[in-house]
Write a protein that holds these residues in place. Structure first.
Motif, PDB file in Angstrom:
ATOM      1  N   ALA A  88      11.097  20.052  30.887  1.00 30.08           N
ATOM      2  CA  ALA A  88      11.809  20.716  29.790  1.00 30.08           C
ATOM      3  C   ALA A  88      13.215  21.070  30.252  1.00 30.08           C
ATOM      4  CB  ALA A  88      11.065  21.980  29.365  1.00 30.08           C
ATOM      5  N   PRO A  89      14.257  20.465  29.650  1.00 30.32           N
ATOM      6  CA  PRO A  89      15.627  20.859  29.981  1.00 30.32           C
ATOM      7  C   PRO A  89      15.940  22.194  29.327  1.00 30.32           C
ATOM      8  CG  PRO A  89      15.628  19.104  28.358  1.00 30.32           C
ATOM      9  CD  PRO A  89      14.202  19.353  28.729  1.00 30.32           C
ATOM     10  N   VAL A  90      16.504  23.109  30.095  1.00 34.61           N
ATOM     11  CA  VAL A  90      16.794  24.460  29.612  1.00 34.61           C
ATOM     12  C   VAL A  90      18.225  24.808  30.006  1.00 34.61           C
ATOM     13  CG1 VAL A  90      16.123  26.890  29.804  1.00 34.61           C
ATOM     14  CG2 VAL A  90      14.378  25.127  29.875  1.00 34.61           C
ATOM     15  N   ARG A  91      19.017  25.332  29.039  1.00 36.33           N
ATOM     16  CA  ARG A  91      20.383  25.765  29.331  1.00 36.33           C
ATOM     17  C   ARG A  91      20.352  27.267  29.604  1.00 36.33           C
ATOM     18  NH1 ARG A  91      24.952  23.625  29.610  1.00 36.33           N
ATOM     19  NH2 ARG A  91      24.311  21.713  28.588  1.00 36.33           N
ATOM     20  N   ILE A  92      20.715  27.629  30.826  1.00 35.92           N
ATOM     21  CA  ILE A  92      20.739  29.020  31.256  1.00 35.92           C
ATOM     22  C   ILE A  92      22.151  29.563  31.003  1.00 35.92           C
ATOM     23  CG2 ILE A  92      20.397  30.586  33.210  1.00 35.92           C
ATOM     24  CD1 ILE A  92      17.866  29.101  32.221  1.00 35.92           C
ATOM     25  N   ALA A  93      22.227  30.763  30.441  1.00 37.97           N
ATOM     26  CA  ALA A  93      23.520  31.336  30.042  1.00 37.97           C
ATOM     27  C   ALA A  93      24.448  31.554  31.229  1.00 37.97           C
ATOM     28  CB  ALA A  93      23.291  32.641  29.287  1.00 37.97           C
ATOM     29  N   ASP A  94      23.925  31.999  32.372  1.00 38.30           N
ATOM     30  CA  ASP A  94      24.754  32.299  33.538  1.00 38.30           C
ATOM     31  C   ASP A  94      24.744  31.105  34.488  1.00 38.30           C
ATOM     32  OD1 ASP A  94      26.225  33.466  35.527  1.00 38.30           O
ATOM     33  OD2 ASP A  94      24.659  34.879  36.141  1.00 38.30           O
ATOM     34  N   ALA A  95      25.878  30.376  34.521  1.00 44.46           N
ATOM     35  CA  ALA A  95      25.965  29.184  35.364  1.00 44.46           C
ATOM     36  C   ALA A  95      25.917  29.536  36.844  1.00 44.46           C
ATOM     37  CB  ALA A  95      27.240  28.411  35.032  1.00 44.46           C
ATOM     38  N   GLU A  96      26.398  30.705  37.216  1.00 43.87           N
ATOM     39  CA  GLU A  96      26.402  31.112  38.628  1.00 43.87           C
ATOM     40  C   GLU A  96      24.978  31.322  39.136  1.00 43.87           C
ATOM     41  OE1 GLU A  96      29.088  31.093  40.571  1.00 43.87           O
ATOM     42  OE2 GLU A  96      30.116  30.309  38.801  1.00 43.87           O
ATOM     43  N   THR A  97      24.076  31.771  38.285  1.00 41.07           N
ATOM     44  CA  THR A  97      22.675  31.952  38.692  1.00 41.07           C
ATOM     45  C   THR A  97      22.034  30.595  38.986  1.00 41.07           C
ATOM     46  OG1 THR A  97      22.517  33.883  37.272  1.00 41.07           O
ATOM     47  CG2 THR A  97      20.457  32.926  38.002  1.00 41.07           C
ATOM     48  N   VAL A  98      22.412  29.588  38.231  1.00 43.69           N
ATOM     49  CA  VAL A  98      21.837  28.252  38.410  1.00 43.69           C
ATOM     50  C   VAL A  98      22.203  27.688  39.777  1.00 43.69           C
ATOM     51  CG1 VAL A  98      21.864  25.900  37.494  1.00 43.69           C
ATOM     52  CG2 VAL A  98      21.728  27.837  35.937  1.00 43.69           C
ATOM     53  N   ARG A  99      23.376  28.044  40.309  1.00 47.50           N
ATOM     54  CA  ARG A  99      23.775  27.561  41.642  1.00 47.50           C
ATOM     55  C   ARG A  99      22.815  28.020  42.731  1.00 47.50           C
ATOM     56  NH1 ARG A  99      30.292  28.280  42.024  1.00 47.50           N
ATOM     57  NH2 ARG A  99      30.782  27.063  40.171  1.00 47.50           N
ATOM     58  N   LEU A 100      22.094  29.108  42.502  1.00 49.04           N
ATOM     59  CA  LEU A 100      21.144  29.620  43.496  1.00 49.04           C
ATOM     60  C   LEU A 100      19.831  28.828  43.510  1.00 49.04           C
ATOM     61  CD1 LEU A 100      21.546  33.430  42.755  1.00 49.04           C
ATOM     62  CD2 LEU A 100      22.589  32.137  44.633  1.00 49.04           C
ATOM     63  N   LEU A 101      19.586  28.060  42.460  1.00 48.45           N
ATOM     64  CA  LEU A 101      18.291  27.380  42.321  1.00 48.45           C
ATOM     65  C   LEU A 101      18.266  26.045  43.042  1.00 48.45           C
ATOM     66  CD1 LEU A 101      17.656  28.053  38.531  1.00 48.45           C
ATOM     67  CD2 LEU A 101      16.774  29.325  40.483  1.00 48.45           C
ATOM     68  N   ARG A 102      17.094  25.699  43.541  1.00 51.02           N
ATOM     69  CA  ARG A 102      16.833  24.412  44.190  1.00 51.02           C
ATOM     70  C   ARG A 102      15.551  23.835  43.585  1.00 51.02           C
ATOM     71  NH1 ARG A 102      21.229  25.082  45.300  1.00 51.02           N
ATOM     72  NH2 ARG A 102      22.176  25.694  47.251  1.00 51.02           N
ATOM     73  N   PRO A 103      15.411  22.507  43.584  1.00 48.77           N
ATOM     74  CA  PRO A 103      14.150  21.930  43.097  1.00 48.77           C
ATOM     75  C   PRO A 103      12.957  22.458  43.900  1.00 48.77           C
ATOM     76  CG  PRO A 103      15.826  20.231  43.284  1.00 48.77           C
ATOM     77  CD  PRO A 103      16.406  21.489  43.888  1.00 48.77           C
ATOM     78  N   GLY A 104      11.909  22.840  43.174  1.00 45.69           N
ATOM     79  CA  GLY A 104      10.714  23.400  43.797  1.00 45.69           C
ATOM     80  C   GLY A 104      10.629  24.907  43.663  1.00 45.69           C
ATOM     81  N   ASP A 105      11.742  25.574  43.366  1.00 48.24           N
ATOM     82  CA  ASP A 105      11.729  27.034  43.162  1.00 48.24           C
ATOM     83  C   ASP A 105      10.899  27.376  41.938  1.00 48.24           C
ATOM     84  OD1 ASP A 105      13.389  27.410  45.317  1.00 48.24           O
ATOM     85  OD2 ASP A 105      15.212  27.725  44.131  1.00 48.24           O
ATOM     86  N   ARG A 106      10.328  28.578  41.960  1.00 53.60           N
ATOM     87  CA  ARG A 106       9.584  29.087  40.811  1.00 53.60           C
ATOM     88  C   ARG A 106      10.433  30.161  40.137  1.00 53.60           C
ATOM     89  NH1 ARG A 106       4.924  26.328  39.278  1.00 53.60           N
ATOM     90  NH2 ARG A 106       4.152  25.300  41.135  1.00 53.60           N
ATOM     91  N   VAL A 107      10.492  30.098  38.795  1.00 56.30           N
ATOM     92  CA  VAL A 107      11.314  31.045  38.046  1.00 56.30           C
ATOM     93  C   VAL A 107      10.565  31.551  36.830  1.00 56.30           C
ATOM     94  CG1 VAL A 107      13.523  30.055  38.781  1.00 56.30           C
ATOM     95  CG2 VAL A 107      12.421  29.206  36.714  1.00 56.30           C
ATOM     96  N   ASP A 108      10.973  32.732  36.378  1.00 54.65           N
ATOM     97  CA  ASP A 108      10.561  33.245  35.079  1.00 54.65           C
ATOM     98  C   ASP A 108      11.755  33.067  34.146  1.00 54.65           C
ATOM     99  OD1 ASP A 108       8.161  34.043  36.154  1.00 54.65           O
ATOM    100  OD2 ASP A 108       8.738  36.148  36.357  1.00 54.65           O
ATOM    101  N   VAL A 109      11.510  32.634  32.926  1.00 49.29           N
ATOM    102  CA  VAL A 109      12.580  32.437  31.952  1.00 49.29           C
ATOM    103  C   VAL A 109      12.492  33.556  30.932  1.00 49.29           C
ATOM    104  CG1 VAL A 109      13.596  30.871  30.265  1.00 49.29           C
ATOM    105  CG2 VAL A 109      12.463  29.941  32.283  1.00 49.29           C
ATOM    106  N   ILE A 110      13.630  34.223  30.721  1.00 49.42           N
ATOM    107  CA  ILE A 110      13.703  35.367  29.813  1.00 49.42           C
ATOM    108  C   ILE A 110      14.679  35.031  28.701  1.00 49.42           C
ATOM    109  CG2 ILE A 110      14.275  37.817  29.628  1.00 49.42           C
ATOM    110  CD1 ILE A 110      13.676  37.859  32.734  1.00 49.42           C
TER     111      ILE A 110
END
Length: 177
Positions: A88-110
């Motif tokens: 599922a492609p998801v657009r996250i509002a804060d682009a700077e937060t996305v820089r912290l993510l790597r494939p395999g990470d687990r996240v909660d989407v709010i």
């Protein structure tokens, strides 16, 4: 050279006796032999039938079933089982937060509704423990298309539908698990 002549023995007399009568004699053995043959034939027939069914089952498509009343075999269209996990492609509002993510990470989407008051009660959790499948590079996220950054999450099909719906009406954020 001729062989020496051998004298034959004197004939013996065979005493006279009444014939013996044995009950069940050969008839009983014939019956047993016939039953053994019948059992072997039945076992061979069952083995051949089982082998034919196994070979037919291996070649028959999934969903094939014999029709009732001796009609020809009807093959149903094979429908693949729905995939449990989808991307599922998801657009996250804060682009700077996305820089912290790597494939395999687990996240909660709010999802936070765009409201003038910005009340915290408007926020709701859409997905929990979603696995980050891909984080596209910054130039691939098209920030001019509405801000934020794109990530691809691996989630169950119903959660993907909820994410798509929430992405159209709310701003999405992630928290690392």
């Amino acid at each position: 050279m001729p062989l020496p002549a051998v004298a034959a023995p004197e004939p013996c007399g065979v005493p006279a006796f009444a014939p013996l009568r044995v009950r069940g004699g050969w008839g009983r053995f014939r019956l047993r032999r016939a039953m053994r043959r019948r059992r072997r034939a039945l076992a061979a027939g069952l083995a051949v039938t089982a082998a034919a069914l196994a070979a037919w089952g291996a070649r028959a498509p999934v969903g094939a079933a014999p029709a009732p009343h001796g009609e020809p075999v009807a093959v149903r269209q094979h429908r693949p089982k729905p995939v449990e996990m989808v991307s599922a492609p998801v657009r996250i509002a804060d682009a700077e937060t996305v820089r912290l993510l790597r494939p395999g990470d687990r996240v909660d989407v709010i999802a936070a509704a765009d409201s003038p008051t910005g009340a915290a009660s408007d926020a709701r959790v859409v997905a929990t423990g979603a696995r980050v499948a891909e984080v596209p590079r910054a130039r691939e996220t098209f920030p001019e298309a509405g801000g934020g950054a794109l990530i691809v999450l691996s989630v169950p099909r119903p959660v993907a539908a909820a994410l798509a719906g929430a992405g159209t009406t709310s701003r999405l954020a992630v928290t690392l698990c």
